[in-house]
Design a protein around this motif. Structure first.
Motif, PDB file in Angstrom:
ATOM      1  N   LEU A  69       0.836  -1.204   0.000  1.00 52.51           N
ATOM      2  CA  LEU A  69       0.000   0.000   0.000  1.00 52.51           C
ATOM      3  C   LEU A  69       0.872   1.255   0.000  1.00 52.51           C
ATOM      4  O   LEU A  69       0.608   2.217  -0.728  1.00 52.51           O
TER       5      LEU A  69
ATOM      6  N   GLY B 117       2.348   1.631  -3.447  1.00 49.04           N
ATOM      7  CA  GLY B 117       1.339   2.008  -4.417  1.00 49.04           C
ATOM      8  C   GLY B 117       0.938   3.468  -4.309  1.00 49.04           C
ATOM      9  O   GLY B 117       0.731   4.146  -5.320  1.00 49.04           O
TER      10      GLY B 117
ATOM     11  N   VAL C 248       4.923  -0.938  -7.822  1.00 53.71           N
ATOM     12  CA  VAL C 248       3.466  -1.072  -7.822  1.00 53.71           C
ATOM     13  C   VAL C 248       2.877  -0.009  -8.749  1.00 53.71           C
ATOM     14  O   VAL C 248       2.922   1.179  -8.447  1.00 53.71           O
TER      15      VAL C 248
ATOM     16  N   TRP D 224      -3.261  -0.499  -7.997  1.00 54.11           N
ATOM     17  CA  TRP D 224      -3.810  -1.124  -6.787  1.00 54.11           C
ATOM     18  C   TRP D 224      -5.321  -1.123  -6.898  1.00 54.11           C
ATOM     19  O   TRP D 224      -5.922  -0.116  -7.274  1.00 54.11           O
TER      20      TRP D 224
ATOM     21  N   THR E 212      -8.050  -7.656  -2.794  1.00 51.27           N
ATOM     22  CA  THR E 212      -7.202  -6.589  -3.291  1.00 51.27           C
ATOM     23  C   THR E 212      -6.213  -7.173  -4.292  1.00 51.27           C
ATOM     24  O   THR E 212      -5.986  -8.390  -4.334  1.00 51.27           O
TER      25      THR E 212
ATOM     26  N   PHE F 255      -2.376  -6.006  -6.610  1.00 48.30           N
ATOM     27  CA  PHE F 255      -1.316  -5.050  -6.913  1.00 48.30           C
ATOM     28  C   PHE F 255      -0.731  -5.422  -8.274  1.00 48.30           C
ATOM     29  O   PHE F 255      -0.287  -6.551  -8.475  1.00 48.30           O
TER      30      PHE F 255
END
Length: 304
Positions: free
Chosen positions: A73, A76, A126, A129, A141, A143
């Motif tokens: 995260l 991203g 990344v 996302w 989720t 990526f």
């Protein structure tokens, strides 16, 4: 799968700590462009064919486990987790400009070492996302990565040490809440978020691998789908009324994520009818920079 943060793009650090990457599937792999001679021959044959530039990329899909995917995260969003922000016990992440690349290792442990069971991707950033919150389901989720190179090996990187991932069951849609425009909205059947960083390879003469890729704008879009019971959401699209979206997701231990998209405009809304079923309203939206949050998205994590 496991990964380590690179300090130099495309280079796996010496004696790297390899953190387990919890996932449900992956398409991370290598493809190549190709070049074919245009020579015209009396025998009509094609005499030369060569591999071209390497294209490394693919998706890693996962369920949303609390804290297990926080490095992804962070990469991203190109931001940095701020500890004890905005209050003690809560960490906050916003969109930024800090690029991070990883070396990602796939091990096929049922293959003998002589058959090279390790597949290492370097320079993995990344690029996209996605997250989906659906009624009566686990939150999922994914990526999407863009990388520089991929190679096979009989062994893991020299001196590599394993770092276990956070444990726990995945987060479901049974706990938590969704706020739209700051108010609770109970008739949502699905909410999705999609972030695109616009990362594209850059190839140069003398190499079949990309140099550090170009990165574009942080473009966050999404949608909510709700039962059509009144015209409130539809009017926001018709009147181009700014709104906001907040997803509060909690795991079975009480650990919580708060996904705040503070400034959105709906880009569509049509209550289609197809037979004797409940009518739903799909509302795609575009997230816009918010001056108060200084970001188009804010993610907060809170441990119990």
């Amino acid at each position: 799968m496991s990964y380590t943060l690179e300090s130099v793009y495309g280079t796996t650090p010496a004696t790297p700590p390899m953190s387990d990457l919890r996932h449900t599937g992956t398409t991370l792999g290598l493809s190549k462009n190709s070049t074919l001679t245009e020579e015209l021959r009396e025998d009509r044959q094609i005499a030369c064919f060569r591999h071209g530039a390497r294209q490394v990329g693919g998706d890693v899909t996962a369920e949303l486990w609390y804290s297990a995917l926080d490095d992804m995260l962070e990469a991203g969003l190109c931001g940095t987790w701020a500890t004890d922000t905005p209050i003690a016990g809560t960490d906050q992440l916003k969109a930024g400009v800090i690029r991070r690349s990883f070396s990602v290792l796939r091990e096929f442990s049922d293959i003998a070492p002589a058959d090279k069971p390790f597949l290492m991707t370097t320079g993995a950033e990344v690029n996209t996302w996605e997250m989906s919150v659906t009624a009566d389901a686990i939150v999922t989720t994914s990526f999407g990565f863009i990388g520089q190179n991929q190679a096979v090996s009989e062994t893991a990187p020299a001196g590599a040490t394993g770092v276990p991932a956070a444990t726990g069951c995945p987060i479901t849609s049974f706990s938590g809440s969704i706020l739209e425009g700051g108010a609770a909205i109970a008739d949502v059947t699905e909410a999705t978020l999609t972030l695109d960083n616009g990362i594209e390879p850059r190839f140069v003469v003398g190499s079949d691998m990309t140099i550090e890729p170009k990165i574009g704008r942080s473009n966050l879009t999404g949608s909510i789908t709700a039962y059509f019971e009144n015209s409130t959401l539809l009017e926001k699209f018709i009147d181009e009324t700014p709104s906001s979206l907040e997803l509060n997701l909690v795991d079975e231990a009480g650990n919580a994520y708060r996904f705040l998209i503070p400034n959105i405009k709906y880009t569509g809304g049509q209550p289609d009818v197809s037979g004797d079923v409940s009518i739903t309203l799909a509302m795609p939206f575009q997230a816009i920079y918010d001056i108060t949050e200084d970001s188009q998205i804010t993610i907060e994590r809170t441990d119990v």
